[in-house]
Scaffold this motif. Structure first.
Motif, PDB file in Angstrom:
ATOM      1  N   VAL A  97      14.915   6.014   6.289  1.00 26.15           N
ATOM      2  CA  VAL A  97      14.635   4.629   6.681  1.00 26.15           C
ATOM      3  C   VAL A  97      13.129   4.389   6.681  1.00 26.15           C
ATOM      4  CG1 VAL A  97      14.806   2.942   8.555  1.00 26.15           C
ATOM      5  CG2 VAL A  97      16.790   4.363   7.961  1.00 26.15           C
ATOM      6  N   THR A  98      12.371   5.331   7.218  1.00 21.64           N
ATOM      7  CA  THR A  98      10.911   5.211   7.217  1.00 21.64           C
ATOM      8  C   THR A  98      10.391   5.135   5.787  1.00 21.64           C
ATOM      9  OG1 THR A  98      10.772   6.432   9.301  1.00 21.64           O
ATOM     10  CG2 THR A  98       8.759   6.302   7.978  1.00 21.64           C
ATOM     11  N   ALA A  99      10.911   5.983   4.913  1.00 22.48           N
ATOM     12  CA  ALA A  99      10.484   5.980   3.511  1.00 22.48           C
ATOM     13  C   ALA A  99      10.812   4.654   2.843  1.00 22.48           C
ATOM     14  CB  ALA A  99      11.138   7.134   2.757  1.00 22.48           C
ATOM     15  N   GLU A 100      11.969   4.079   3.180  1.00 20.28           N
ATOM     16  CA  GLU A 100      12.352   2.785   2.594  1.00 20.28           C
ATOM     17  C   GLU A 100      11.373   1.688   3.009  1.00 20.28           C
ATOM     18  OE1 GLU A 100      14.319   0.308   0.105  1.00 20.28           O
ATOM     19  OE2 GLU A 100      14.589   2.477   0.292  1.00 20.28           O
ATOM     20  N   PHE A 101      10.943   1.710   4.261  1.00 22.15           N
ATOM     21  CA  PHE A 101       9.932   0.740   4.707  1.00 22.15           C
ATOM     22  C   PHE A 101       8.627   0.949   3.957  1.00 22.15           C
ATOM     23  CE2 PHE A 101      12.431  -0.168   8.636  1.00 22.15           C
ATOM     24  CZ  PHE A 101      12.413  -1.548   8.515  1.00 22.15           C
ATOM     25  N   MET A 102       8.226   2.189   3.763  1.00 22.11           N
ATOM     26  CA  MET A 102       6.980   2.464   3.050  1.00 22.11           C
ATOM     27  C   MET A 102       7.077   2.000   1.595  1.00 22.11           C
ATOM     28  SD  MET A 102       5.226   3.493   5.428  1.00 22.11           S
ATOM     29  CE  MET A 102       4.022   4.719   5.745  1.00 22.11           C
ATOM     30  N   ARG A 103       8.230   2.267   0.943  1.00 22.10           N
ATOM     31  CA  ARG A 103       8.416   1.833  -0.448  1.00 22.10           C
ATOM     32  C   ARG A 103       8.368   0.317  -0.577  1.00 22.10           C
ATOM     33  NH1 ARG A 103      11.960   6.277  -0.889  1.00 22.10           N
ATOM     34  NH2 ARG A 103      13.721   5.072  -0.149  1.00 22.10           N
ATOM     35  N   SER A 104       8.804  -0.381   0.478  1.00 24.09           N
ATOM     36  CA  SER A 104       8.841  -1.846   0.407  1.00 24.09           C
ATOM     37  C   SER A 104       7.493  -2.478   0.752  1.00 24.09           C
ATOM     38  CB  SER A 104       9.920  -2.392   1.334  1.00 24.09           C
ATOM     39  OG  SER A 104       9.551  -2.201   2.688  1.00 24.09           O
ATOM     40  N   GLY A 105       6.478  -1.652   1.000  1.00 24.19           N
ATOM     41  CA  GLY A 105       5.155  -2.196   1.271  1.00 24.19           C
ATOM     42  C   GLY A 105       4.846  -2.346   2.747  1.00 24.19           C
ATOM     43  N   SER A 106       5.594  -1.702   3.595  1.00 22.13           N
ATOM     44  CA  SER A 106       5.345  -1.804   5.037  1.00 22.13           C
ATOM     45  C   SER A 106       4.433  -0.689   5.521  1.00 22.13           C
ATOM     46  CB  SER A 106       6.674  -1.750   5.806  1.00 22.13           C
ATOM     47  OG  SER A 106       7.457  -2.862   5.489  1.00 22.13           O
ATOM     48  N   GLY A 107       3.604  -0.182   4.643  1.00 21.70           N
ATOM     49  CA  GLY A 107       2.700   0.900   5.013  1.00 21.70           C
ATOM     50  C   GLY A 107       1.347   0.419   5.485  1.00 21.70           C
ATOM     51  N   GLY A 108       1.073  -0.872   5.335  1.00 19.57           N
ATOM     52  CA  GLY A 108      -0.236  -1.398   5.693  1.00 19.57           C
ATOM     53  C   GLY A 108      -0.372  -1.731   7.169  1.00 19.57           C
ATOM     54  N   ALA A 109      -1.569  -2.146   7.534  1.00 18.88           N
ATOM     55  CA  ALA A 109      -1.866  -2.463   8.930  1.00 18.88           C
ATOM     56  C   ALA A 109      -1.001  -3.610   9.453  1.00 18.88           C
ATOM     57  CB  ALA A 109      -3.344  -2.819   9.071  1.00 18.88           C
ATOM     58  N   LYS A 110      -0.625  -4.532   8.579  1.00 17.80           N
ATOM     59  CA  LYS A 110       0.175  -5.676   9.006  1.00 17.80           C
ATOM     60  C   LYS A 110       1.504  -5.251   9.614  1.00 17.80           C
ATOM     61  CE  LYS A 110       2.920  -7.877   5.549  1.00 17.80           C
ATOM     62  NZ  LYS A 110       4.161  -7.616   6.166  1.00 17.80           N
ATOM     63  N   ASP A 111       2.080  -4.168   9.145  1.00 15.24           N
ATOM     64  CA  ASP A 111       3.374  -3.712   9.648  1.00 15.24           C
ATOM     65  C   ASP A 111       3.266  -2.522  10.601  1.00 15.24           C
ATOM     66  OD1 ASP A 111       5.181  -5.568   8.633  1.00 15.24           O
ATOM     67  OD2 ASP A 111       5.131  -4.637   6.659  1.00 15.24           O
ATOM     68  N   ALA A 112       2.074  -2.236  11.098  1.00 14.18           N
ATOM     69  CA  ALA A 112       1.915  -1.130  12.048  1.00 14.18           C
ATOM     70  C   ALA A 112       2.784  -1.332  13.295  1.00 14.18           C
ATOM     71  CB  ALA A 112       0.447  -0.948  12.428  1.00 14.18           C
ATOM     72  N   PRO A 113       2.867  -2.543  13.852  1.00 17.10           N
ATOM     73  CA  PRO A 113       3.759  -2.725  15.014  1.00 17.10           C
ATOM     74  C   PRO A 113       5.222  -2.434  14.669  1.00 17.10           C
ATOM     75  CG  PRO A 113       2.232  -4.570  14.866  1.00 17.10           C
ATOM     76  CD  PRO A 113       2.083  -3.768  13.595  1.00 17.10           C
ATOM     77  N   LEU A 114       5.653  -2.787  13.469  1.00 17.27           N
ATOM     78  CA  LEU A 114       7.025  -2.515  13.051  1.00 17.27           C
ATOM     79  C   LEU A 114       7.263  -1.009  12.962  1.00 17.27           C
ATOM     80  CD1 LEU A 114       9.811  -3.368  11.949  1.00 17.27           C
ATOM     81  CD2 LEU A 114       8.765  -3.359   9.671  1.00 17.27           C
ATOM     82  N   ARG A 115       6.337  -0.278  12.377  1.00 22.25           N
ATOM     83  CA  ARG A 115       6.500   1.173  12.267  1.00 22.25           C
ATOM     84  C   ARG A 115       6.478   1.825  13.650  1.00 22.25           C
ATOM     85  NH1 ARG A 115       2.680   0.276   8.689  1.00 22.25           N
ATOM     86  NH2 ARG A 115       1.202   1.680   9.698  1.00 22.25           N
ATOM     87  N   ARG A 116       5.671   1.305  14.555  1.00 19.96           N
ATOM     88  CA  ARG A 116       5.649   1.823  15.923  1.00 19.96           C
ATOM     89  C   ARG A 116       7.004   1.605  16.589  1.00 19.96           C
ATOM     90  NH1 ARG A 116       1.286  -0.430  17.358  1.00 19.96           N
ATOM     91  NH2 ARG A 116       2.184  -2.335  18.213  1.00 19.96           N
ATOM     92  N   ARG A 117       7.567   0.420  16.410  1.00 14.97           N
ATOM     93  CA  ARG A 117       8.889   0.125  16.972  1.00 14.97           C
ATOM     94  C   ARG A 117       9.957   1.004  16.337  1.00 14.97           C
ATOM     95  NH1 ARG A 117       9.566  -4.890  19.377  1.00 14.97           N
ATOM     96  NH2 ARG A 117      11.548  -4.053  20.068  1.00 14.97           N
ATOM     97  N   LEU A 118       9.865   1.266  15.040  1.00 13.97           N
ATOM     98  CA  LEU A 118      10.806   2.152  14.364  1.00 13.97           C
ATOM     99  C   LEU A 118      10.750   3.540  14.990  1.00 13.97           C
ATOM    100  CD1 LEU A 118      12.854   2.827  12.124  1.00 13.97           C
ATOM    101  CD2 LEU A 118      10.896   3.207  10.593  1.00 13.97           C
ATOM    102  N   ASN A 119       9.555   4.029  15.247  1.00 11.19           N
ATOM    103  CA  ASN A 119       9.412   5.338  15.868  1.00 11.19           C
ATOM    104  C   ASN A 119      10.031   5.350  17.267  1.00 11.19           C
ATOM    105  OD1 ASN A 119       8.497   8.041  15.713  1.00 11.19           O
ATOM    106  ND2 ASN A 119       6.875   7.509  17.155  1.00 11.19           N
ATOM    107  N   GLU A 120       9.863   4.269  18.010  1.00 14.71           N
ATOM    108  CA  GLU A 120      10.472   4.173  19.342  1.00 14.71           C
ATOM    109  C   GLU A 120      12.000   4.207  19.239  1.00 14.71           C
ATOM    110  OE1 GLU A 120       8.909   0.532  20.887  1.00 14.71           O
ATOM    111  OE2 GLU A 120       6.957   1.400  21.376  1.00 14.71           O
TER     112      GLU A 120
END
Length: 191
Positions: A97-120
């Motif tokens: 799931v994390t890799a899918e977000f990264m492939r879709s362009g969610s690796g930048g600073a704009k989606d840092a809160p989303l990745r933090r929530r994913l980790n939670e």
């Protein structure tokens, strides 16, 4: 013209919509995923791969639930990714799931809160055997939340709709609520 079309939903400006998502995700910083059924369902889905691969129950849950069943915007995005992976028969464990977000362009600073929530969510503590339990709670909460939405729409209609459309507006909402109730009960009786 039907009553539902007489009250168009206001469209947010594109920039406002992005800010709303970011603000909603940031507001969740104090959120406790370990006590949130939405987070626990997503966690359980991602860890269910350890129970023997893509299960029939995971297919059923991701086919019945929709992103709109989730109140939290970040969880809507996560569910959409997980459901797509399940439907494709692809792995939907935390790393995938994390890799899918990264492939879709969610690796930048704009989606840092989303990745933090994913980790939670990943570390919320649900195991893969609780998917159906948490899915039932999420559907139940979505059904209850829909009544608040209907109530607000009826209040708005009372103020803005022509009298000739008021009753139809109410009936349309009643039918939609009955469909949601039937969906919840169908889920419960097939489980």
């Amino acid at each position: 013209m039907t009553a539902l079309h007489a009250l168009p939903a206001p469209e947010p400006e594109p920039d406002d919509a992005e800010q709303d998502v970011d603000a909603a995700i940031d507001r969740g910083a104090a959120h406790q995923p370990a006590t949130d059924p939405e987070a626990l369902l997503l966690c359980a889905l991602m860890w269910s791969a350890h129970t023997g691969g893509v299960s029939t129950e995971d297919h059923r849950v991701t086919a019945i639930l929709t992103a709109e069943d989730f109140d939290d915007i970040a969880y809507r995005r996560m569910f959409t990714v997980i459901a797509a992976l399940v439907a494709a028969g692809e792995p939907y464990d935390p790393a995938s799931v994390t890799a899918e977000f990264m492939r879709s362009g969610s690796g930048g600073a704009k989606d840092a809160p989303l990745r933090r929530r994913l980790n939670e969510v990943i570390t919320a503590g649900a195991d893969g055997f609780t998917v159906t339990h948490y899915a039932d709670i999420v559907l139940s909460q979505a059904y209850r939340r829909s009544f608040r939405t209907v109530a607000a729409s009826i209040v708005q209609a009372a103020e803005e709709l022509s009298e000739e459309y008021l009753f139809d507006h109410l009936v349309d909402h009643g039918r939609a609520q009955r469909a949601l109730w039937n969906r919840l009960n169908t889920f419960r009786h097939r489980g």
